[in-house]
Write a protein that holds these residues in place. Structure first.
Motif, PDB file in Angstrom:
ATOM      1  N   CYS A 314       0.817  -1.222   0.000  1.00  8.99           N
ATOM      2  CA  CYS A 314       0.000   0.000   0.000  1.00  8.99           C
ATOM      3  C   CYS A 314       0.849   1.272   0.000  1.00  8.99           C
ATOM      4  O   CYS A 314       1.796   1.390   0.771  1.00  8.99           O
ATOM      5  CB  CYS A 314      -0.926  -0.008   1.217  1.00  8.99           C
ATOM      6  SG  CYS A 314      -1.875   1.502   1.407  1.00  8.99           S
ATOM      7  N   ILE A 315       0.501   2.212  -0.867  1.00 14.32           N
ATOM      8  CA  ILE A 315       1.220   3.489  -0.907  1.00 14.32           C
ATOM      9  C   ILE A 315       0.350   4.630  -0.359  1.00 14.32           C
ATOM     10  O   ILE A 315       0.663   5.799  -0.557  1.00 14.32           O
ATOM     11  CB  ILE A 315       1.683   3.825  -2.344  1.00 14.32           C
ATOM     12  CG1 ILE A 315       0.504   3.754  -3.325  1.00 14.32           C
ATOM     13  CG2 ILE A 315       2.817   2.886  -2.774  1.00 14.32           C
ATOM     14  CD1 ILE A 315       0.824   4.268  -4.724  1.00 14.32           C
ATOM     15  N   ARG A 316      -0.730   4.288   0.324  1.00 14.40           N
ATOM     16  CA  ARG A 316      -1.576   5.285   1.010  1.00 14.40           C
ATOM     17  C   ARG A 316      -2.111   6.349   0.050  1.00 14.40           C
ATOM     18  O   ARG A 316      -2.119   7.536   0.381  1.00 14.40           O
ATOM     19  CB  ARG A 316      -0.773   5.990   2.131  1.00 14.40           C
ATOM     20  CG  ARG A 316      -0.042   5.087   3.089  1.00 14.40           C
ATOM     21  CD  ARG A 316      -0.968   4.378   4.039  1.00 14.40           C
ATOM     22  NE  ARG A 316      -0.208   3.677   5.045  1.00 14.40           N
ATOM     23  CZ  ARG A 316       0.134   2.387   4.985  1.00 14.40           C
ATOM     24  NH1 ARG A 316      -0.240   1.645   3.951  1.00 14.40           N
ATOM     25  NH2 ARG A 316       0.817   1.823   5.968  1.00 14.40           N
ATOM     26  N   CYS A 317      -2.555   5.905  -1.107  1.00  8.99           N
ATOM     27  CA  CYS A 317      -3.055   6.877  -2.083  1.00  8.99           C
ATOM     28  C   CYS A 317      -4.489   7.277  -1.783  1.00  8.99           C
ATOM     29  O   CYS A 317      -4.971   8.287  -2.257  1.00  8.99           O
ATOM     30  CB  CYS A 317      -2.966   6.293  -3.486  1.00  8.99           C
ATOM     31  SG  CYS A 317      -4.208   5.016  -3.782  1.00  8.99           S
ATOM     32  N   SER A 318      -5.198   6.453  -1.039  1.00  4.26           N
ATOM     33  CA  SER A 318      -6.592   6.727  -0.652  1.00  4.26           C
ATOM     34  C   SER A 318      -7.628   6.379  -1.711  1.00  4.26           C
ATOM     35  O   SER A 318      -8.816   6.613  -1.493  1.00  4.26           O
ATOM     36  CB  SER A 318      -6.823   8.203  -0.279  1.00  4.26           C
ATOM     37  OG  SER A 318      -6.132   8.513   0.878  1.00  4.26           O
ATOM     38  N   ALA A 319      -7.224   5.848  -2.839  1.00  6.22           N
ATOM     39  CA  ALA A 319      -8.222   5.523  -3.869  1.00  6.22           C
ATOM     40  C   ALA A 319      -9.267   4.566  -3.309  1.00  6.22           C
ATOM     41  O   ALA A 319     -10.458   4.689  -3.594  1.00  6.22           O
ATOM     42  CB  ALA A 319      -7.543   4.916  -5.088  1.00  6.22           C
ATOM     43  N   CYS A 320      -8.834   3.621  -2.487  1.00  8.39           N
ATOM     44  CA  CYS A 320      -9.804   2.647  -1.966  1.00  8.39           C
ATOM     45  C   CYS A 320     -10.816   3.312  -1.044  1.00  8.39           C
ATOM     46  O   CYS A 320     -11.988   2.939  -1.027  1.00  8.39           O
ATOM     47  CB  CYS A 320      -9.099   1.478  -1.283  1.00  8.39           C
ATOM     48  SG  CYS A 320      -8.034   1.909   0.086  1.00  8.39           S
ATOM     49  N   LEU A 321     -10.384   4.323  -0.290  1.00  9.85           N
ATOM     50  CA  LEU A 321     -11.343   5.046   0.565  1.00  9.85           C
ATOM     51  C   LEU A 321     -12.320   5.833  -0.312  1.00  9.85           C
ATOM     52  O   LEU A 321     -13.523   5.815  -0.093  1.00  9.85           O
ATOM     53  CB  LEU A 321     -10.630   6.082   1.445  1.00  9.85           C
ATOM     54  CG  LEU A 321      -9.849   5.723   2.684  1.00  9.85           C
ATOM     55  CD1 LEU A 321      -8.666   4.846   2.353  1.00  9.85           C
ATOM     56  CD2 LEU A 321      -9.379   6.977   3.395  1.00  9.85           C
ATOM     57  N   GLY A 377      -2.640  -3.049  -6.943  1.00  6.20           N
ATOM     58  CA  GLY A 377      -3.248  -4.366  -7.171  1.00  6.20           C
ATOM     59  C   GLY A 377      -3.431  -5.174  -5.893  1.00  6.20           C
ATOM     60  O   GLY A 377      -3.300  -6.394  -5.895  1.00  6.20           O
ATOM     61  N   ILE A 378      -3.759  -4.515  -4.811  1.00  6.57           N
ATOM     62  CA  ILE A 378      -3.940  -5.244  -3.542  1.00  6.57           C
ATOM     63  C   ILE A 378      -5.349  -5.855  -3.512  1.00  6.57           C
ATOM     64  O   ILE A 378      -6.329  -5.134  -3.675  1.00  6.57           O
ATOM     65  CB  ILE A 378      -3.730  -4.305  -2.332  1.00  6.57           C
ATOM     66  CG1 ILE A 378      -2.322  -3.715  -2.407  1.00  6.57           C
ATOM     67  CG2 ILE A 378      -3.941  -5.058  -1.018  1.00  6.57           C
ATOM     68  CD1 ILE A 378      -2.030  -2.649  -1.370  1.00  6.57           C
ATOM     69  N   PRO A 379      -5.450  -7.171  -3.326  1.00  9.54           N
ATOM     70  CA  PRO A 379      -6.766  -7.814  -3.329  1.00  9.54           C
ATOM     71  C   PRO A 379      -7.466  -7.591  -1.989  1.00  9.54           C
ATOM     72  O   PRO A 379      -7.600  -8.507  -1.176  1.00  9.54           O
ATOM     73  CB  PRO A 379      -6.438  -9.294  -3.549  1.00  9.54           C
ATOM     74  CG  PRO A 379      -5.068  -9.460  -2.969  1.00  9.54           C
ATOM     75  CD  PRO A 379      -4.360  -8.139  -3.107  1.00  9.54           C
ATOM     76  N   LEU A 380      -7.937  -6.381  -1.775  1.00 11.54           N
ATOM     77  CA  LEU A 380      -8.463  -6.020  -0.452  1.00 11.54           C
ATOM     78  C   LEU A 380      -9.606  -6.922   0.013  1.00 11.54           C
ATOM     79  O   LEU A 380      -9.596  -7.362   1.166  1.00 11.54           O
ATOM     80  CB  LEU A 380      -8.861  -4.543  -0.444  1.00 11.54           C
ATOM     81  CG  LEU A 380      -7.649  -3.603  -0.588  1.00 11.54           C
ATOM     82  CD1 LEU A 380      -8.039  -2.302  -1.267  1.00 11.54           C
ATOM     83  CD2 LEU A 380      -7.023  -3.318   0.770  1.00 11.54           C
ATOM     84  N   PRO A 381     -10.597  -7.250  -0.837  1.00 11.70           N
ATOM     85  CA  PRO A 381     -11.665  -8.137  -0.350  1.00 11.70           C
ATOM     86  C   PRO A 381     -11.134  -9.491   0.120  1.00 11.70           C
ATOM     87  O   PRO A 381     -11.576 -10.014   1.136  1.00 11.70           O
ATOM     88  CB  PRO A 381     -12.577  -8.308  -1.574  1.00 11.70           C
ATOM     89  CG  PRO A 381     -12.322  -7.104  -2.406  1.00 11.70           C
ATOM     90  CD  PRO A 381     -10.875  -6.776  -2.202  1.00 11.70           C
TER      91      PRO A 381
END
Ligand code: SF4
Lengths: 484, 261
Positions: A314-321, A377-381
């Motif tokens: 994770c690079i803390r970009c916040s896209a997932c939030l 490409g982190i498979p968060l789910p």
């Protein structure tokens, strides 16, 4: 900051009822995703870059010890110092030691999530050193005594009117009748307040978006330029970073920079990107005299090699939030600790333990939007589900919900009984609600019926009907009627 | 698909627990569509649930047992088809993950995964049927369920099929791709968050001013329909299979029985 992960459900309810917050969240969920989409659409090679970025970080994680040592070596060659800190306490104490040695009264700070993670502000304040946040959003929440609610937009939950209130309350040296209607006036006022603090500070504390092993540099990305004043003006620069921030080369750093801003704010590049490499050299006109790097582990080596390793990309970009419908519903504070949103729901249990954070990985529909936008490409789910598995397997006691589920699974493994039992339940529910089409309340299912009607089952199950010869009168009438 | 498709492929219909228990009409519509497309269809009575509730709650051992049962029941067919992206995706994408340390079962899971399809994908991309041409005089909006959309890339296929339905006009919602807040057990465990998400979905649906809501996953549709009726809306909610199979004479999801029936 108080940890509030265990009251997650309550936090969420409060957040949903907070109208001001909801307006700001609406705005955020529209703005950032729209901008990201435009930026990505402009760049046909974005997918390819994502894969490269992912591969770089995977390579680093597989060789972390090697790159960390390279990095330390470089920093020392440039006259800086690296301090290895196992946990938050060690990091805080090391920072205090450096500040004391510098006889620091005030410390300017540019936004750092690691700073939040180790609660450095409270700690410095308790030890008589004044920390001053210099990122506008961070400055606002510092005045309000709050933690950030978003990684790159920490004060996203605060309305303009609330900023004005905070400024009037704290900046008492300014005329009370000044006009702060215009956002530009607020900005001007903050700038004026911060200017002197920048010049007076003894120590500048920054985070790092990346640490570059080949040069020993730390990379700072901002839109306000505050990080540059924070590190360049004081006599001492302290960088706080967690160990997974390493990238091997400048080339790698530039690959990641290309996906970072686009994913975060939809900019091609952030306004300021700075590479700091050691203290000021003899020939440099300015810069800090001392350069320290606090390298924090705080639970990360436990994640390395585990089923959760991928979150360390994770690079803390916040896209997932920005794209998460749960984050959009409840905002960042409801998550109860430093990291919100999908990345927080994966990382937090790793850092503070699943016992205290068990709601975070569970409070997700696993809709997959986060994974689809994550530049790394982190498979968060999948990782959220892995926490559920770990928790399920480690916990001897079962909640009522889990017992019900266990029963369902038990039944599902016995098809004959399954069809009998469910046939009966369905016939009952069907008889109760079929005429109206819906059932307003079902005992033990109030989680469903408190918010929505339960669509009444048709009465007979498909399998029952099919095996009695029905083939498709689907008018909703029961088998009896179908067959006559 | 590179392999040749058998002329009359034998399809095992995995009807899914929600369709089986609450809305058999979707099962019959699926059956009709598959037969129209030239398939020979069987409905094994040994089927129950795909194991997703256990899987998403972290109970891997029960999930494994259920998966084995599904594999045993369905592996003999040429294809396995389910009228749900979420259950279809469970079998085609997640079963593999369950048998990492068991070669034999991993192989069987893989074999099943390769021939398991969600209904619309199967009709559109595998069998490539041109037999869909129903009637439905209405305006409708389509909700893209998350697993279907993001795991199985179902987006254009249902819309293409709906173009063949005489009289149906599709109006896109602005948030058709946003999660409706169902999430299986999520909606009962976190009712407040779910309600918030659901209301956004319902608001978006209402602003399309269509008469009907369509989708490919019964879980989401029950969630949406239940909230619509709770909010006093009489919008008709249906699984897309019912429309494609021209089987819309019965009541929609959560709608009262039609008196003339
Ligand atoms: S998990 Fe991915 S999308 Fe979320 S902050 Fe990290 S890199 Fe960005």
């Amino acid at each position: 900051m108080e940890m509030k992960t265990t009251t997650f459900k309550e936090n969420a309810r409060t957040a949903i009822a907070d109208e001001t917050l909801q307006i700001e969240l609406d705005r955020l969920s529209f703005g950032f995703p729209e901008k990201r989409k435009k930026a990505v659409d402009r760049m046909p090679e974005f997918e390819q870059l994502r894969e490269q970025a992912r591969d770089i970080k995977n390579h680093v994680l597989a060789n972390l010890d090697l790159y960390l040592e390279n990095y330390e070596d470089r920093v020392e060659k440039h006259g800086g110092q690296v301090h290895w800190c196992r946990d938050a306490k060690a990091a805080r104490e090391q920072i205090l030691k450096i500040c004391k040695a510098a006889d620091a009264k005030t410390v300017t700070k540019s936004k750092s999530m690691i700073g939040e993670e180790i609660f450095i502000n409270d700690f410095l304040a308790k030890n008589g050193i004044e920390p001053i946040e210099t990122d506008l959003g961070e400055y606002i929440i510092q005045l309000r005594g709050e933690p950030p609610s978003h990684i790159i937009a920490p004060a996203i939950h605060v309305s303009k009117a609330q900023v004005e209130d905070a400024f009037r309350r704290v900046h008492t040296d300014l005329p009370a009748d000044r006009n702060l209607e215009d956002p530009a006036a607020l900005l001007q006022e903050a700038r004026g307040q911060l200017r002197n603090k920048f010049l007076q500070a003894d120590v500048g504390l920054t985070g790092a978006n990346m640490l570059v092993a080949e040069t020993g540099s730390n990379v700072l990305v901002t839109n306000e330029g505050n990080a540059d004043l924070t590190y360049a003006l004081p006599r001492v620069h302290i960088v706080i970073a967690s160990i997974e921030k390493i990238v091997p080369t400048l080339e790698d750093a530039s690959t990641i920079l290309r996906v970072l801003a686009r994913s975060a704010t939809g900019q091609d590049m952030s306004v300021y990107t700075t590479f700091c490499t050691g203290p000021k050299r003899f020939e440099d006109p300015d810069g800090p005299e001392e350069y320290h790097v606090i390298l924090l582990d705080n639970g990360r080596t436990d994640l390395l090699g585990s089923e959760f390793e991928e979150i360390l990309r994770c690079i803390r970009c916040s896209a997932c939030l920005n794209h998460c419908p749960i984050y959009k519903a409840i905002g960042g504070h409801a998550y109860g600790w430093v990291y919100p949103g999908p990345m927080g729901a994966v990382l937090t249990p790793g850092l503070i333990g699943m016992e205290d954070a068990s709601d975070l990985p569970n409070a997700s529909t696993l809709c997959g939007k986060c994974e689809s936008v994550c530049p790394m490409g982190i498979p968060l789910p999948k990782l959220l589900r892995s926490w559920r598995t770990r928790h399920f397997e480690a916990k001897p006691t079962r909640s009522l919900g889990q017992i019900t589920l266990k029963f369902w699974a038990w039944l599902a493994k016995r098809p004959k009984l399954y069809h009998k039992v469910n046939g009966l339940i369905i016939a009952t529910l069907g008889a109760l609600g079929r005429r109206k089409g819906r059932i307003k309340w079902i005992p033990f299912a109030s989680g469903w019926t408190s918010k929505r009607d339960f669509p009444a089952p048709m009465g007979n199950t498909f399998i029952q009907q099919y095996h009695k010869g029905a083939r498709g009168d689907t008018s909703g009438r029961r088998l009896r009627e179908v067959k006559k | 698909m590179s392999e040749a498709i058998p002329t009359s492929p034998h399809v095992g219909l995995f009807v899914t627990c929600l369709v089986d228990l609450t809305r058999p009409s979707v099962g019959f519509a699926t059956l009709k569509l598959l037969e129209l497309a030239g398939c020979q269809v069987s409905v094994p009575v040994m089927q129950t649930c795909c194991g997703q509730p256990a899987y998403n709650s972290g109970d891997r051992s029960d999930t494994r047992d259920i998966a084995k049962q599904v594999i045993e029941t369905f592996e003999e067919f040429d294809y396995i088809v389910a009228p749900s992206g979420s259950c279809g995706g469970m079998i085609s994408h997640h079963y593999l993950d369950l048998f990492k340390d068991d070669d034999t079962w991993e192989k069987r899971a893989k074999n099943l995964a390769n021939k398991t399809f969600e209904l619309i994908v199967f009709l559109s991309d595998v069998i490539k049927t041109n037999k869909i041409n129903g009637q439905c005089k209405t305006t409708a909006t389509y909700h893209d369920s998350c697993s279907g959309l993001r795991e199985l890339s179902i987006k254009d296929q249902p819309r293409e099929f709906l173009k063949n339905i005489n009289g149906l006009k599709l109006v896109e919602g602005k948030k058709s791709e946003v999660c409706c807040g169902f999430g299986g057990l999520f909606c009962v465990k976190y009712p407040d968050i779910s309600e918030k998400m659901l209301d956004e979905k319902v608001d978006d649906i209402l602003q399309t001013e269509t008469e009907m809501v369509l989708g490919g996953d019964l879980g989401c549709l029950m969630n949406i329909a239940g909230r619509l009726t709770r909010r006093g809306s009489e919008k008709e909610v249906r699984h897309i299979a019912e429309v494609l199979a021209d089987m819309t004479h019965g009541p929609g999801i959560a709608a009262p029985e039609k008196t003339e029936a």
